[in-house]
Each structure stands twice: as C-alpha cells, then as structure tokens.
Design an enzyme around this catalytic site. Structure first.
Site, PDB file in Angstrom:
ATOM      1  CG  ASN A   1      -0.273   0.097   2.523  1.00 22.71           C
ATOM      2  OD1 ASN A   1       0.951   0.182   2.595  1.00 22.71           O
ATOM      3  ND2 ASN A   1      -1.045   0.087   3.604  1.00 22.71           N
TER       4      ASN A   1
ATOM      5  CB  SER B   1      10.578  -9.173  15.297  1.00 26.40           C
ATOM      6  OG  SER B   1      11.497  -8.427  16.038  1.00 26.40           O
TER       7      SER B   1
ATOM      8  CE1 TYR C   1       6.912  -4.837  14.370  1.00 23.02           C
ATOM      9  CE2 TYR C   1       8.689  -5.072  15.967  1.00 23.02           C
ATOM     10  CZ  TYR C   1       8.175  -5.294  14.702  1.00 23.02           C
ATOM     11  OH  TYR C   1       8.917  -5.994  13.777  1.00 23.02           O
TER      12      TYR C   1
ATOM     13  CE  LYS D   1       6.348  -8.206  13.046  1.00 23.09           C
ATOM     14  NZ  LYS D   1       5.901  -8.342  11.649  1.00 23.09           N
TER      15      LYS D   1
ATOM     16  N   PRO E   1      12.678   3.238  27.337  1.00 27.32           N
ATOM     17  CG  PRO E   1      10.711   4.315  27.974  1.00 27.32           C
ATOM     18  CD  PRO E   1      11.955   4.495  27.174  1.00 27.32           C
TER      19      PRO E   1
END
Ligand SMILES: NC(=O)c1ccc[n+]([C@@H]2O[C@H](COP(=O)([O-])OP(=O)(O)OC[C@H]3O[C@@H](n4cnc5c(N)ncnc54)[C@H](O)[C@@H]3O)[C@@H](O)[C@H]2O)c1
Length: 345
Positions: free
Chosen positions: A32, A124, A148, A152, A300
């Site tokens: 996209n 990941s 994030y 995964k 962090p």
C-alpha cells in the site's frame, strides 16, 4: 513458483524480491506504499532485469485480495507487510493491531479460500523480550514488551493455531514458516536499494548513515550504562541480503516437503553481538566519515543485549549468514552515499 510478496516495496521485502527473482521464482508484489515507494521496485527490476506485477492495495482489503488471487496463480506468500516502529506502536496500538494482526488474518482467510497453503511470516527477535541468557534459541519463552512485539506474538499464536486445527482435518492445509529476524542492516551491493525511512529513523544504521551525510547533526546513543563491555546495547546485526536469502531457503524447505505441513520457527541472525559503539567505529572505518554521538537516557523497554543461536536454520535450512560486519557497513554506505535522499532523488 509464483510468490506473492506483501510489503515488497519496503526495506526487507525489496531485497527478498531480488533474491527470489535471482533464484528463479516469479513474483507479484502487493504493497500500500504506506512506508515505501514504487521506485524501490523499479530498482529491483533494474538489478534483476525482470519486470513483475505490482498491486498497490492493502492486505486489510479483502476485496483487493480476492482480485489479486483471481488474477494471479499464487503458490506461496511471503508476508512482510506490517508496521514496525516500537515507539509508534505504544502511541497507536489500535493501528498496529489492525495492520499487523488483522491484516494477517485477512490474508490467511484469502489464502485458505484460494488454496494457497505456504506462508512465510516476518516475525522478530523482539518476541523474546529480555532474554534470560544469550544466545537465544527458538524454544526460549516469548513475552513481548510493547504493542509491536505483541502483534508479532499474536500472529505467531494464530499461525500455530491454524496448524493445530489442521491436526483435526482429514488433509492438513497449512505449511508455514515463522522467521524471527534479529537486526537487519546493510543494502544490496549494487547500492540501488536500501533502507529509506520516513522522518527520523528508529533504527541505528539509518540514523548513523544520515549523520554521515550531514542530514542529522549527531547520533543519540540510547543508554551508556548497560551491563555490556562498553555500556551500550549489544545486538545481532544481520545483512539484509543474508536475510533475504534465508527466506528463499525457507521457501525451498517448505515446498520441498510438499506432502508435509506444519509450522516451523527459525531464527535468522548471525550469532554475533556488536555494541552500538562498535557499530559506530565500523561505520566510520567503512565510510571515512566521523560520526559524532552523545549518550542519552536508555529507551523504556530496550534490553541490554541479545543475539541469536542460528544453528537450527543452519541444520534444517542449510542457511548461514555469510556477510560480515564490514560488508554490512560498506553496503550501507554505498547505498546512502549514492542516494543521500533515499528513493526521492
Ligand atoms: N526492519 C527490521 O528491523 C525488522 C526486524 C524484525 C522484523 N521486521 C518485520 O519485517 C517486515 C518488513 O520490515 P521492513 O523493515 O521491510 O519494513 P518496511 O516498512 O520497510 O516495509 C513494510 C512494507 O509493508 C508495506 N505495508 C505496511 N502495511 C501494509 C498494508 N496494510 N498493506 C500493504 N502493504 C503494507 C509498507 O508500505 C512497506 O512497503 C515487517 O513485518 C517488520 O515488522 C523488521
């Protein structure tokens, strides 16, 4: 073999397109362009001498996937499309779960409906969170520390559940590889494609590169008092072409075992850890440019050190990273110095 490459215009996807074409596969790219541009794919054609179909659409758009799977006979999917900035994911968790998790669900539903059973998923090392020790093997517990990473972990769980459900079916369907990348860096040796982040980069090498070409004043090194030899974070950096070739090996493996099925997980890393300051020195040596830096507070959720045990990929896929630290740096510098504005010339 015709491979659908979602996110093929992006950093890792474009290098995977080169590796796929050069190993004799046909590709169709779906992207996209939310974090990339068409120019990367034009460069892939330039490098390989091959033109291929490009579909500008979203993996979340089921009607677009129906059109794509109807128009092209697809044998396997490499699914790179996703968002990847840890900090942004903490600000926009819904966007990340929508794009990374829901997008993968929509893709898997369409694959099932069109009988496409082979999927290679970009996971990941972030799924390992803070590892108890190093090197990290695939059976370490997963516990991500941000949306994030969590996206995964969730997708990995969905893929395992698909294979679990297959155990109840008369004929198992899914044939899946989960590839857990450590830290991809570098660029194609031609200098024609590379990492071209929008705005201030989140990753170390693009940041260093922009300092080297004078677009950023200095590098901020996040954390200088970790329990590591020089106090800065240690990571397993892997050349993006080694990573791309690992995908082709995983595809070979899945399609070799056509009669089998299942969900396999492989670490793709080198097994070596380098600190931020070692990366800075190596880049200075490769580029001949000084990289001014300052040590600032750690971020962090950042961990002190992590590196892979890549031996499972070596024994099962016959794959091993072959490019060393200097090659990573020289290729990064060739891309950055030849394209100081990235793909927008
Ligand atoms: N680069 C890394 O450090 C790293 C590390 C581990 C895992 N990964 C994973 O590898 C994959 C590729 O990463 P990358 O570094 O090439 O990122 P990238 O942003 O360069 O490439 C991702 C591509 O996907 C496209 N995209 C995003 N959402 C989409 C959607 N909904 N529909 C269609 N296209 C979409 C983007 O336009 C982009 O071209 C991602 O899933 C990422 O999470 C990356």
């Amino acid at each position: 073999m015709a491979v659908l490459v979602t996110g093929g215009a992006g950093y890792i996807g474009s290098h995977a397109c080169v590796a796929l074409i050069q190993s004799g596969h046909n590709i169709v790219v779906l992207d996209n362009l939310s974090n990339s541009c068409r120019a990367s794919l034009e460069q892939v054609s330039e490098i390989t001498g091959v033109k291929f179909p490009v579909v500008i659409d979203d993996v979340n758009d089921r009607a677009a996937l129906d059109r794509l799977f109807t128009a092209y006979q697809i044998d396997a999917v490499m699914h790179f499309a996703g968002m990847k900035a840890v900090g942004e994911s903490c600000e926009l968790p819904l966007t990340y779960y929508r794009n990374n998790v829901a997008g993968t669900l929509t893709l898997c539903e369409a694959m099932k409906d069109y009988g496409v059973r082979t999927l290679i998923f970009s996971s990941s090392a972030t799924v390992y969170g803070e590892p108890l020790s190093n090197p990290i093997t695939e059976d370490f517990p997963v516990h991500a520390t941000n949306p994030y990473g969590q996206s995964k972990v969730m997708v990995e769980q969905v893929l395992h559940d698909l294979v679990q459900a297959d155990a109840l079916a008369a004929v198992p369907f899914w044939n899946i590889a989960i590839l857990r990348y450590f830290n991809p860096v570098g660029a194609h040796a031609s200098g024609k494609i590379g990492e071209d982040p929008l705005g201030i980069p989140n990753n170390l090498l693009p940041f260093i590169s922009l300092v080297a070409v004078g677009k950023l004043k200095e590098l901020s090194v996040f954390g200088g008092s970790y329990p590591t030899p020089d106090g800065t974070g240690v990571r397993d950096y892997i050349h993006v072409m080694d990573l791309a070739e690992g995908h082709v090996k995983a595809l070979d493996k899945l399609t070799d075992e056509k009669t089998s099925s299942g969900c396999h997980t492989w670490n793709l890393g080198t097994g070596n850890g380098y600190s931020v300051l070692e990366m800075v020195s190596a880049f200075e040596a490769a580029s001949g440019r000084p990289i001014p830096y300052k040590i600032v507070d750690c971020r962090p959720g950042d961990i002190a050190e992590c590196w892979a045990d890549p031996s499972k990929a070596e024994s099962e896929l016959g794959w091993k990273a072959t490019r060393g630290l200097m090659e990573m740096m020289e290729d990064t510098w060739r891309w950055q110095s030849q394209n100081p504005n990235g793909f927008s010339k």
